[in-house]
Every structure is written in structure tokens, then in C-alpha cells.
Scaffold this motif. Sequence first.
Motif, PDB file in Angstrom:
ATOM      1  N   VAL A 181     -14.020  18.910 -14.290  1.00 30.52           N
ATOM      2  CA  VAL A 181     -14.458  17.493 -14.275  1.00 30.52           C
ATOM      3  C   VAL A 181     -13.589  16.831 -13.248  1.00 30.52           C
ATOM      4  CG1 VAL A 181     -15.630  15.080 -14.760  1.00 30.52           C
ATOM      5  CG2 VAL A 181     -16.046  17.215 -16.260  1.00 30.52           C
ATOM      6  N   VAL A 182     -12.783  16.625 -13.592  1.00 32.05           N
ATOM      7  CA  VAL A 182     -11.036  16.112 -12.637  1.00 32.05           C
ATOM      8  C   VAL A 182     -11.122  16.773 -11.187  1.00 32.05           C
ATOM      9  CG1 VAL A 182      -8.641  15.985 -11.920  1.00 32.05           C
ATOM     10  CG2 VAL A 182      -9.425  15.581 -14.593  1.00 32.05           C
ATOM     11  N   ASN A 183     -11.074  18.340 -11.175  1.00 35.42           N
ATOM     12  CA  ASN A 183     -11.420  19.028  -9.592  1.00 35.42           C
ATOM     13  C   ASN A 183     -12.718  19.125  -9.356  1.00 35.42           C
ATOM     14  OD1 ASN A 183      -9.081  20.622  -9.608  1.00 35.42           O
ATOM     15  ND2 ASN A 183      -9.781  21.953 -11.576  1.00 35.42           N
ATOM     16  N   ASN A 184     -13.497  19.015 -10.010  1.00 37.25           N
ATOM     17  CA  ASN A 184     -15.518  19.013  -9.266  1.00 37.25           C
ATOM     18  C   ASN A 184     -15.392  17.407  -8.468  1.00 37.25           C
ATOM     19  OD1 ASN A 184     -15.233  21.519  -9.239  1.00 37.25           O
ATOM     20  ND2 ASN A 184     -17.176  21.077 -11.709  1.00 37.25           N
ATOM     21  N   ILE A 210      -4.465  18.521  -9.162  1.00 37.19           N
ATOM     22  CA  ILE A 210      -3.305  19.185  -9.943  1.00 37.19           C
ATOM     23  C   ILE A 210      -2.569  18.093 -10.943  1.00 37.19           C
ATOM     24  CG2 ILE A 210      -0.954  20.702 -10.642  1.00 37.19           C
ATOM     25  CD1 ILE A 210      -1.599  22.316  -8.134  1.00 37.19           C
ATOM     26  N   THR A 211      -2.882  16.980 -10.369  1.00 40.55           N
ATOM     27  CA  THR A 211      -2.056  15.887 -11.489  1.00 40.55           C
ATOM     28  C   THR A 211      -2.725  15.435 -12.255  1.00 40.55           C
ATOM     29  OG1 THR A 211      -0.994  15.439  -9.543  1.00 40.55           O
ATOM     30  CG2 THR A 211      -1.187  14.136 -11.498  1.00 40.55           C
ATOM     31  N   GLY A 212      -4.225  15.064 -11.761  1.00 37.84           N
ATOM     32  CA  GLY A 212      -5.444  15.067 -13.102  1.00 37.84           C
ATOM     33  C   GLY A 212      -5.241  16.502 -13.593  1.00 37.84           C
ATOM     34  N   ALA A 213      -6.015  17.039 -12.909  1.00 38.11           N
ATOM     35  CA  ALA A 213      -6.188  18.033 -14.311  1.00 38.11           C
ATOM     36  C   ALA A 213      -5.177  18.622 -15.299  1.00 38.11           C
ATOM     37  CB  ALA A 213      -6.691  19.486 -13.402  1.00 38.11           C
ATOM     38  N   SER A 214      -3.789  18.417 -14.983  1.00 36.62           N
ATOM     39  CA  SER A 214      -3.066  19.011 -15.716  1.00 36.62           C
ATOM     40  C   SER A 214      -2.926  17.679 -17.488  1.00 36.62           C
ATOM     41  CB  SER A 214      -1.660  18.664 -14.926  1.00 36.62           C
ATOM     42  OG  SER A 214      -1.244  19.885 -14.094  1.00 36.62           O
ATOM     43  N   LEU A 215      -3.381  16.459 -16.630  1.00 41.53           N
ATOM     44  CA  LEU A 215      -3.015  15.322 -17.211  1.00 41.53           C
ATOM     45  C   LEU A 215      -4.215  15.501 -18.180  1.00 41.53           C
ATOM     46  CD1 LEU A 215      -1.611  12.891 -15.442  1.00 41.53           C
ATOM     47  CD2 LEU A 215      -0.637  13.350 -17.275  1.00 41.53           C
ATOM     48  N   ALA A 216      -5.069  15.824 -18.425  1.00 41.26           N
ATOM     49  CA  ALA A 216      -6.629  15.768 -18.779  1.00 41.26           C
ATOM     50  C   ALA A 216      -6.620  17.205 -19.799  1.00 41.26           C
ATOM     51  CB  ALA A 216      -7.926  15.849 -17.599  1.00 41.26           C
ATOM     52  N   GLU A 217      -5.805  18.595 -19.540  1.00 37.93           N
ATOM     53  CA  GLU A 217      -5.612  19.512 -20.689  1.00 37.93           C
ATOM     54  C   GLU A 217      -4.475  19.121 -21.517  1.00 37.93           C
ATOM     55  OE1 GLU A 217      -4.125  23.154 -18.463  1.00 37.93           O
ATOM     56  OE2 GLU A 217      -3.864  24.094 -20.265  1.00 37.93           O
ATOM     57  N   ASP A 218      -3.414  18.243 -21.114  1.00 36.31           N
ATOM     58  CA  ASP A 218      -2.667  17.785 -22.166  1.00 36.31           C
ATOM     59  C   ASP A 218      -3.109  17.010 -23.367  1.00 36.31           C
ATOM     60  OD1 ASP A 218      -0.872  19.257 -20.916  1.00 36.31           O
ATOM     61  OD2 ASP A 218       0.290  17.632 -20.612  1.00 36.31           O
ATOM     62  N   VAL A 272      -3.193   8.380  -7.637  1.00 40.83           N
ATOM     63  CA  VAL A 272      -4.780   8.148  -8.189  1.00 40.83           C
ATOM     64  C   VAL A 272      -5.173   9.003  -9.075  1.00 40.83           C
ATOM     65  CG1 VAL A 272      -6.558   7.611  -6.588  1.00 40.83           C
ATOM     66  CG2 VAL A 272      -4.202   7.240  -5.630  1.00 40.83           C
ATOM     67  N   MET A 273      -5.082  10.518  -8.745  1.00 46.02           N
ATOM     68  CA  MET A 273      -5.718  11.909  -9.627  1.00 46.02           C
ATOM     69  C   MET A 273      -5.188  11.535 -10.930  1.00 46.02           C
ATOM     70  SD  MET A 273      -7.526  12.900  -7.639  1.00 46.02           S
ATOM     71  CE  MET A 273      -8.257  13.017  -6.504  1.00 46.02           C
ATOM     72  N   ALA A 274      -4.194  10.916 -11.212  1.00 52.97           N
ATOM     73  CA  ALA A 274      -3.749  11.415 -12.237  1.00 52.97           C
ATOM     74  C   ALA A 274      -4.293   9.988 -13.551  1.00 52.97           C
ATOM     75  CB  ALA A 274      -1.968  10.125 -12.900  1.00 52.97           C
ATOM     76  N   PHE A 275      -4.284   8.898 -12.867  1.00 52.74           N
ATOM     77  CA  PHE A 275      -5.637   7.718 -13.248  1.00 52.74           C
ATOM     78  C   PHE A 275      -7.008   8.569 -13.465  1.00 52.74           C
ATOM     79  CE2 PHE A 275      -8.967   4.572 -13.075  1.00 52.74           C
ATOM     80  CZ  PHE A 275      -8.390   3.700 -13.664  1.00 52.74           C
ATOM     81  N   VAL A 276      -7.492   8.806 -12.448  1.00 56.22           N
ATOM     82  CA  VAL A 276      -8.789  10.154 -12.939  1.00 56.22           C
ATOM     83  C   VAL A 276      -8.796  10.588 -13.939  1.00 56.22           C
ATOM     84  CG1 VAL A 276     -10.475  11.907 -11.548  1.00 56.22           C
ATOM     85  CG2 VAL A 276      -9.605   9.772 -10.262  1.00 56.22           C
ATOM     86  N   GLY A 277      -7.575  11.456 -13.959  1.00 56.84           N
ATOM     87  CA  GLY A 277      -7.831  12.365 -15.003  1.00 56.84           C
ATOM     88  C   GLY A 277      -7.484  11.777 -16.274  1.00 56.84           C
ATOM     89  N   LEU A 278      -6.941  11.084 -16.331  1.00 58.68           N
ATOM     90  CA  LEU A 278      -6.805  10.362 -17.853  1.00 58.68           C
ATOM     91  C   LEU A 278      -8.114   9.831 -18.124  1.00 58.68           C
ATOM     92  CD1 LEU A 278      -3.322   8.351 -17.939  1.00 58.68           C
ATOM     93  CD2 LEU A 278      -3.858  10.166 -19.268  1.00 58.68           C
ATOM     94  N   LEU A 279      -9.036   8.668 -17.569  1.00 59.17           N
ATOM     95  CA  LEU A 279     -10.170   8.346 -17.409  1.00 59.17           C
ATOM     96  C   LEU A 279     -11.524   9.255 -18.285  1.00 59.17           C
ATOM     97  CD1 LEU A 279     -10.082   5.472 -17.152  1.00 59.17           C
ATOM     98  CD2 LEU A 279     -11.493   6.280 -14.632  1.00 59.17           C
ATOM     99  N   VAL A 280     -11.154  11.045 -16.634  1.00 55.11           N
ATOM    100  CA  VAL A 280     -12.084  11.757 -17.547  1.00 55.11           C
ATOM    101  C   VAL A 280     -12.034  12.277 -18.133  1.00 55.11           C
ATOM    102  CG1 VAL A 280     -13.455  11.304 -14.189  1.00 55.11           C
ATOM    103  CG2 VAL A 280     -11.562  13.772 -15.598  1.00 55.11           C
ATOM    104  N   ARG A 281     -10.874  12.612 -18.596  1.00 54.93           N
ATOM    105  CA  ARG A 281     -10.118  13.894 -19.816  1.00 54.93           C
ATOM    106  C   ARG A 281     -11.109  15.365 -19.956  1.00 54.93           C
ATOM    107  NH1 ARG A 281     -10.396   9.281 -22.840  1.00 54.93           N
ATOM    108  NH2 ARG A 281     -10.022  11.048 -25.245  1.00 54.93           N
ATOM    109  N   GLY A 320     -13.114   9.531 -37.080  1.00 52.26           N
ATOM    110  CA  GLY A 320     -11.915   8.644 -37.137  1.00 52.26           C
ATOM    111  C   GLY A 320     -11.358   9.996 -36.117  1.00 52.26           C
ATOM    112  N   SER A 321     -12.076  10.975 -35.561  1.00 51.15           N
ATOM    113  CA  SER A 321     -11.519  11.508 -34.148  1.00 51.15           C
ATOM    114  C   SER A 321     -11.267  10.473 -33.542  1.00 51.15           C
ATOM    115  CB  SER A 321     -12.043  12.806 -34.010  1.00 51.15           C
ATOM    116  OG  SER A 321     -13.958  12.527 -32.881  1.00 51.15           O
ATOM    117  N   ALA A 322     -11.553   9.416 -32.960  1.00 52.64           N
ATOM    118  CA  ALA A 322     -11.745   8.441 -31.602  1.00 52.64           C
ATOM    119  C   ALA A 322     -11.500   9.109 -30.087  1.00 52.64           C
ATOM    120  CB  ALA A 322     -10.120   7.970 -32.024  1.00 52.64           C
ATOM    121  N   ARG A 323     -12.690   9.457 -30.063  1.00 55.70           N
ATOM    122  CA  ARG A 323     -13.333   9.913 -28.884  1.00 55.70           C
ATOM    123  C   ARG A 323     -13.493   8.203 -28.007  1.00 55.70           C
ATOM    124  NH1 ARG A 323     -15.728  14.835 -29.092  1.00 55.70           N
ATOM    125  NH2 ARG A 323     -15.411  15.443 -31.581  1.00 55.70           N
TER     126      ARG A 323
END
Lengths: 268, 337
Positions: free
Chosen positions: A172-175, A78-86, A159-168, B334-337
Motif C-alpha cells: 500500500v505504501v508503494n501504490n 523504500i523508507t515507508g515500505a521497509s518500516l511497514a514491513e518491519d 514524509v514516507m516514514a510517517f506514511v509507512g507507519l500509518l498504512v502498515r 489482544g493482538s491490538a490491531r
Amino acid sequence: MTSLAMSVSDSLTITRRNLIKVKRVPDLIVFATLSPIMFVLLFRYVFGSAIPVPGGLSYAEFLLPGIFAQTVIFGSTITGASLAEDLQKGLIDRFRSLPMARSAVLVGRTLADTLMNVLTIAVMMITGFVVGWRIHTSIGEAVLGVLLLLTFAYAMSWVMAFVGLLVRTPEVVNNASFIVIFPITFIANTFVPIDGFPSVLKTFAEWNPVSAVVQGARELFGNVVPGAPEPDGWALQNPVLYVFIWVAVFLAVFVPLSVRTYRRTAGR
Amino acid sequence: MTDAIVVEGLVKRYAATTALDGVDLTVAEGSVLGLLGPNGAGKTTVVRILTTLLLADAGRAEVMGLDVVRDADAVRASIGLTGQYAAVDEYLTGFENLEMVGRLYHLPRAEARQRAGELLERFDLVDAAGRPAKTYSGGMRRRLDIAASLINRPRVLFLDEPTTGLDPRSRLAMWEFIAELSDGGTTILLTTQYLEEADRLADRMVVIDRGTVIARGTGDDLKAQVGGQRLEFTLARAVDLAEATRRLRPLAVDEPRSDEQSRRLSLPVRGGTEVLAEALRLLEGSGVEILDVGLRRPDLDDVFLTLTGHATEDAAAADADTTTTGREPAPTAGSAR
């Protein structure tokens, strides 16, 4: 405001924001608690009828600490998925343009998810009592057992926070996390004793931190047979210490890594 | 007057593309700068660098005398940003969104709440204040987003395409809000794809294309550069075109153009409405029947055609495949992906 006071205040603001979402979307809580209840019932009555536990321990007593561990570890996605959503919704951009602490969005997120885990564990404990699980130790030891679960889950959240910020992408975070979390929670002493595992899997299970979390929780809740032989391997003989080594390593690596990624990440 | 924003030689590269190729610009304190360009020109990249969200590869940028890299925290404390997508938390109510942002600017709780109330009133969101932002319309979300960027009374405000995707009524309301803010002394940098919008709101404009500044000045400067205004006639009969051209030629400052098919005559002229009156006088008694007549000012597409020799990519694309519907907008560098 000192920078520490600022970090604390910002993190609490974000925690509050994340908990408001839980309040507004009750489905979140319903499913976060229904699925562990389902797991408890399925394993207790489907597998429990076929899985013998050495020493005459009831399967319910053996199973519950395993379910606790598996559920809170899954909760970290949930941590990773929520950050990706944000990130996707541009909220991280807004936060990053504010003069707030750089760590607050992540600290607030992981803290809110830990609070959710407290609730989930409480629901599972009640379900456990209904199906025959009991605590045989003191309240102090039982509280330590819960803290052990929460601490490990907290480290996993980073760990999941990092994954979430990476895959965005939340999906995808869930899977992506499922294909890691399923094996690490199943190749362990979570649902069955590991003595019967093939040797490679048994070695993996012995050193798997999830096994140590489960073993530590079993000991702290008293779900072990008194006078039973010690498990094989240093990790399972010193489960609490072993878990805390993993927690320290996870936090030391993934807190700085996640904060660094957050600082540089860009929205869409 | 001092400059609230100074940008010098800004360069930003991505793996395959150069989003910014040496952009210079300044914005005088209290003024409004319109950063104008088509999709992918690099407008958003400039805004992201100025708001500390993105690091430039070369060049420097200052906001209120503060370096956006070295003094990033101080910059964040003195600016407001409204991005291209309304960055509001859908699950929080309008009030909770603003209160949260106020707290993150480190306003005491009571002040954050008071400020949230004031802004909800100002942006006409009082009735919706207690509803989750999820239930808001696009225009309401955008207003809430701008309100959030104003919590800390920023001296410099960045608005990235503030009216994109809004219906005409919301767009007009947004223009009024922006004009009010500017009257209140806030320095504003706004990006837009519409010359009309920049012309209406901005004191000065900078036009960028593919990461480079191709023109700058006031709206009138730009239009003068493009060739100023034209007098355009549509006649009832194509045979009258020659006679009309002959009579009107003295007014033209450049070669008139006529088109038989559309029966249209276009004369580059100088001056205001008196040219129009003069033209009508010259045609008196000629028997030329006029269907439509007007003074036309150039738009962004005219500016682009003149300055770069190519139309904006959007206009070109619209011309190229008019049959394709539901076409995705071109991805913005500009959207900086």
C-alpha cells in the motif's frame, strides 16, 4: 551513556542492520540502479529526439538533473515500505520493547536510505557521462548539487516514514506514494521545459519544490545556458533557498509526527 | 517474597470491544505465572501493556517496582519479551540478530558479541549462527527470538504463547528452556492456551476470559475447583454398566454418569491411584469385562465449561463446524490491531 550518544549509537546500529539487508538481497541494489539507468536511456533517446530545449542545450544535459531528482524522490518510498514491513513482521515491537532511543529506528532507516541514494546517484552520473551529460562547474559546486538532491530526498524519506507507519502494508505504501510522486515529479521542469505548460500547470510547476530541486541541481552542475533569461517565479529564481525552506518544513513537521506515531504504533 | 509484577484494575478498550475489563494479578519474584485463556481473551493485551508497548485506559502496572508508563525506559531495561511471532530480522544471521539486540541494550561491542555467542550455544544454534534467519525453521526462529530476549539477563521475562505453532519436539525443548530459566531465578509471565503447558511450567495460574479474570491459583486449585479427577471405565458390554455402577457407587463423591452408546462409566472420585486399585478390587468376580480404565484430570476446556458455563470459543467452533477445514483462528482482541 548520555542520551545524545545513545541516540547516535542506536541509530548507527539500525543503519548497519538495514545495510546488511542490502548486502544479503543483492536484487535490491540491482533494481535500485537498473531502473534509473533505464530511465536515463529511455528519456535520452526516446523523448530526447523530440523535446527541444531552449538555448541550444543538449537534451542529455537538461535531462540528467531531472532524472537524479526523480529517482531519489522515488527512492524515499523504500523508507515507508521497509518500516511497514518491519511493523508487519513484529520487529518494531521488539525494538519498542528495548531501552533504545525512540527515534533510532527512524533515523537509522532514513540514514540507510540516504546512503543507498548516494550509490544510486553515482550510478546515474556514470550513465549520464556515457550518454553525453557533463558537469561544467567546479567540484565544490557539483558536490553541493549532490547534497541538494540528497537533502531533499532525506526530507521526503521522513514524509514516507510517517506514511509507512500509518498504512502498515508495504504494497500500500508503494501504490499510495506512486499516485503522489508521479504527478509531483512530472508536473515540473524534470523532463520538459515548463514554458509550454497550460497556465494552471505552469504555476504549479513553478512552485513545485521538485522543480526547484531540479533547477538548483542544473545550476550547480552547470547544465544551463550561460546568459539565458531567468526562469519565471521567485521559487525558480532562488531554487536552493526555496528547496531548503521545504526541507525545513518537512523535517519540522514529519520528524516529530513520525517519532510520535512510532512510539504509539502497535504490531499486528 | 516481593512481587516482581503487580497489575491492578487494568482496562483497555478498543472502538467496538473491551479487551481488558479490570484485570488484577501479581507475580512473585522468581516464580512463573501462567496466564491462561482462549484466543481473544486478552492475554496478549496484558503482556503488551506490561512491556510498555501499549497504554492502558485505566489501572496501573508495575514491573520490578517500576511503573510501566512513568518509568517505561527503566522497565524496558529490566525485561525481556518474546512475542507471539518470532521477531527476528530475516536478513541478518543468528549471530548478527543477537549482536544487534545486545548493542541496542547498550552493551559494549565485545560484550554483545560474547553474549551472542553464549546464547547461540545455549539454544543449540551454533551451526546456524552464520546463516540468515530466513533459512531457519519455526522452532529455530523461536529459539533465536527467546535468545534475543535474554541478551540483557532480564530479571523478568514475558513469553507470549511461546510454543504456539511448534512441533511436539520443539515444544518439549522449549519447555525445558523455560524450566531452566525459572530455575535460574528469572521471573516469568507466560501466556498459553494449554492447561497442560501452564500446569507443567507455572507455579500459579490466572485464567482470563473476555478480559476478566475468572479463576486463579495453582494448577491443583483450579482442578479442584473444576471437580477434581474422574475415574473412567470403558466396558466390553453395555449391559454390565448397571452392575458396575452399583458396585462402584461407594467410591463416587458425586453422581456417576454412564453412557450406553460408548459403554462408558464416569465417576467423580477423590484420592490417587489407590482409588483405582480399590475400584478394580470391587469389580472382582462380577463378570464385568473392562476394556479401558483410567484416572482423568480436567483440561482447559473442562475448566472453561465449569467456570463460565461455555466452552472455549475454539472448542465450540471446532464442534460447530467440523466440516470446515483450514479455518482461520479467531482474531484476538489482544493482538491490538
